[in-house]
Structure formats: C-alpha cells, structure tokens
Design a protein around this motif. Structure first.
Motif, PDB file in Angstrom:
ATOM      1  N   GLU A 159       0.839  -1.046  -0.154  1.00 44.60           N
ATOM      2  CA  GLU A 159       0.045  -0.060   0.066  1.00 44.60           C
ATOM      3  C   GLU A 159       0.743   1.224   0.035  1.00 44.60           C
ATOM      4  OE1 GLU A 159      -2.450  -0.677   3.334  1.00 44.60           O
ATOM      5  OE2 GLU A 159      -3.929  -1.852   2.478  1.00 44.60           O
ATOM      6  N   LYS A 160       1.953   1.281   0.809  1.00 42.59           N
ATOM      7  CA  LYS A 160       2.769   2.284   0.695  1.00 42.59           C
ATOM      8  C   LYS A 160       3.511   2.736  -0.740  1.00 42.59           C
ATOM      9  CE  LYS A 160       4.781   1.484   5.571  1.00 42.59           C
ATOM     10  NZ  LYS A 160       5.844   1.347   6.288  1.00 42.59           N
ATOM     11  N   ARG A 162       1.760   1.706  -3.952  1.00 41.31           N
ATOM     12  CA  ARG A 162       0.696   2.005  -4.592  1.00 41.31           C
ATOM     13  C   ARG A 162       0.368   3.443  -4.406  1.00 41.31           C
ATOM     14  NH1 ARG A 162      -2.087  -3.749  -4.179  1.00 41.31           N
ATOM     15  NH2 ARG A 162      -0.780  -4.609  -6.078  1.00 41.31           N
ATOM     16  N   GLU A 163       0.247   3.943  -2.922  1.00 44.39           N
ATOM     17  CA  GLU A 163      -0.282   5.236  -2.526  1.00 44.39           C
ATOM     18  C   GLU A 163       0.798   6.251  -3.001  1.00 44.39           C
ATOM     19  OE1 GLU A 163      -1.301   5.108   1.475  1.00 44.39           O
ATOM     20  OE2 GLU A 163      -2.821   3.383   1.009  1.00 44.39           O
ATOM     21  N   SER A 164       2.069   6.011  -3.058  1.00 45.58           N
ATOM     22  CA  SER A 164       3.225   6.889  -3.544  1.00 45.58           C
ATOM     23  C   SER A 164       3.380   6.797  -5.117  1.00 45.58           C
ATOM     24  CB  SER A 164       4.628   6.349  -2.903  1.00 45.58           C
ATOM     25  OG  SER A 164       4.533   6.361  -1.532  1.00 45.58           O
TER      26      SER A 164
END
Length: 278
Positions: A159-160, A162-164
């Motif tokens: 998630e880190k 993808r969210e970046s």
C-alpha cells in the motif's frame, strides 16, 4: 497457466501475474562487467530454449553484508552503468537492489525493477522514494518479505508503494527466521500475499543459513529444487534464483547459490509442474 492475480502488470514485454511463470535470475552481486555479461548471456540462452521469460538480476552494492570486509560490488555509478548496458545489449529487463532513498532516482533510470531488500521492507522513506522514482520512469518494484514479517502484514508495504504512485509492485518470499541462523518457508504465505500482489518465490535465499559460521552465511543448495517445486505447485507467479557459474568462488552468497550447470534441469521440472497445476 496458473490463475492470474488481481493486480497484474507488465515489465516491457514480460507479464507479471497473468498466469505465465517467469524467472528472476543472476549472480548475487556484480563481480565484474565481463562476469555479469557472461552470466546474463548464459542464463538467457537457457531460458530462451525453454520459453520462460527472464529478468536478469545482480546487485551493484550489497549493503547488508555480515562483515565490513566483505565484497560489496562496484557501487552505484559503475554498477548501474553495467546493468543498463546489459539491458540494452540483451534486451532483457533487469532488476537490482536499492538500499537508500538517495539511490532510487539513478537506479530507476538504469533498470526495470527496483528491489527492496527483506531487511528494509518496512522502511517507509525507502519505499516512497523507490515508488516515486519507479513511477517517473515506468519501472516496477519488487519487495522482499522480511524474515520477521507476517505474510498478511506485507499488505502495508504494498500500500505504501501504490499510494506513492507505483502500481507495478510484486512481493518475494524468502523464508522466515526460525531461531538463530535458520530460515523456514511457510508455504501458506504464498497464497496469502498473492491476494494483494503477484508473488515470487526466492528459492536460493530460502535455503540460506544466515551468519552461520565465522560471520559468513552458509546454505543448503541441495534443497533449492525441492522448495521451488513446492512453490510452483502452490501457484506462484515467478521464481527468483541466484545463479553462479562457480558458487564456491562467488564473492557473495555462493553457499546458497544454484550452479549454472543445474539451472536448466531445475527449470524443466518447474515448467512441468506449472503445466500440471495450470
């Protein structure tokens, strides 16, 4: 083909998570430019004959060696030049480790896949920097699961990334710490992690015995075929193998490397199993 994952992506012409088994392979570290190119050419000939897509891997800097005196590689500038040259001359996608946020921009210019080492899989700043650099250059991220992390908790690392800004992200299983100087693979981790990202199985680091004797990691390479066969039967998307033409003389991780002479036989077995479970 095995069942596609819910988050497939492409690395050039190579598909990740769409049901075709692929291979990440190469020496642990760039020992020299001629050696790295020889290994890339040799592995490519084998995988081309067998029809298995290949990503070549080698590290420009092994920043997590046990001893300060251990060989680390040619460094960022020379190492990425060598990797970029191999990618251009062979047409292969190339993967390498990144250990610091500062390296990510240069690495993303040179290679197709930025790999986050297992010990650093929880380092938020590194994950963000790698994701931003990968997104800018259309690259992918491969995160090795830490030996200390539960499989389901690797969702947070994904998630880190993808969210970046980077949606091209895969995970690699390389065993969990079991007491001291030993790793054990829990095959349940493969389908668990595959729920949220394509999964690669590292058959060579999984047989490593970390820092087992005199400050040097050992290994049990005789178990590489067994564990990789089990992982392919469990439905992984790819296999990761450190391969060397002379493991006893390798400058890093030779004790757990697969000999180049054994690669074809191992891959033939893996492809046969993959066809059965598809």
């Amino acid at each position: 083909m095995s069942n596609p994952t819910s988050h497939p992506f492409e690395i050039g012409n190579l598909s990740v998570g769409r049901g075709t088994l692929f291979l990440i392979a190469g020496p642990c570290v760039i020992e020299s430019e001629p050696h790295a190119r020889m290994m890339a050419d040799s592995i490519q000939r084998i995988t081309s004959d067998l029809g298995i897509p290949l990503i070549f891997k080698a590290s420009y800097d092994k920043a997590n060696r046990t001893s300060i005196h251990s060989f680390r590689g040619p460094g960022l500038q020379e190492g990425t030049r060598i990797l970029q040259t191999i990618a251009e001359t062979t047409g292969l996608p190339v993967l390498t480790d990144v250990h610091t946020s500062e390296d990510c921009a240069r690495v993303a210019e040179a290679v197709n896949v930025l790999q986050i080492p297992a010990f650093l899989c929880r380092q938020t700043d590194l994950l963000i920097a790698a994701a931003e650099a990968a997104s800018q250059h259309g690259r992918a991220i491969n995160i090795k699961k830490g030996q200390f992390v539960a499989p389901a908790d690797m969702r947070h690392a994904v998630e880190k990334v993808r969210e970046s800004g980077c949606n091209r992200v895969s995970l690699t299983e390389r065993g969990a710490s079991f007491g001291y100087n030993n790793l054990v693979v829990d095959m349940r981790s493969l389908p668990i992690m595959r729920e949220f990202a394509p999964v690669v199985f590292d058959g060579t680091h999984s047989v490593q015995t970390p820092s087992a004797a005199n400050g040097v990691s050992g290994g049990q390479p005789e178990f590489i075929p067994i564990l990789t066969r089990a992982a392919v039967a469990a439905g992984v998307d790819g296999v990761f193998l450190e391969v060397h033409n002379d493991p006893p003389k390798a400058k890093s991780d030779g004790a757990n490397a697969l000999h180049l002479n054994h690669l074809r036989g191992v891959l033939e077995q893996l492809l046969a199993i993959h066809r059965v479970v598809a």
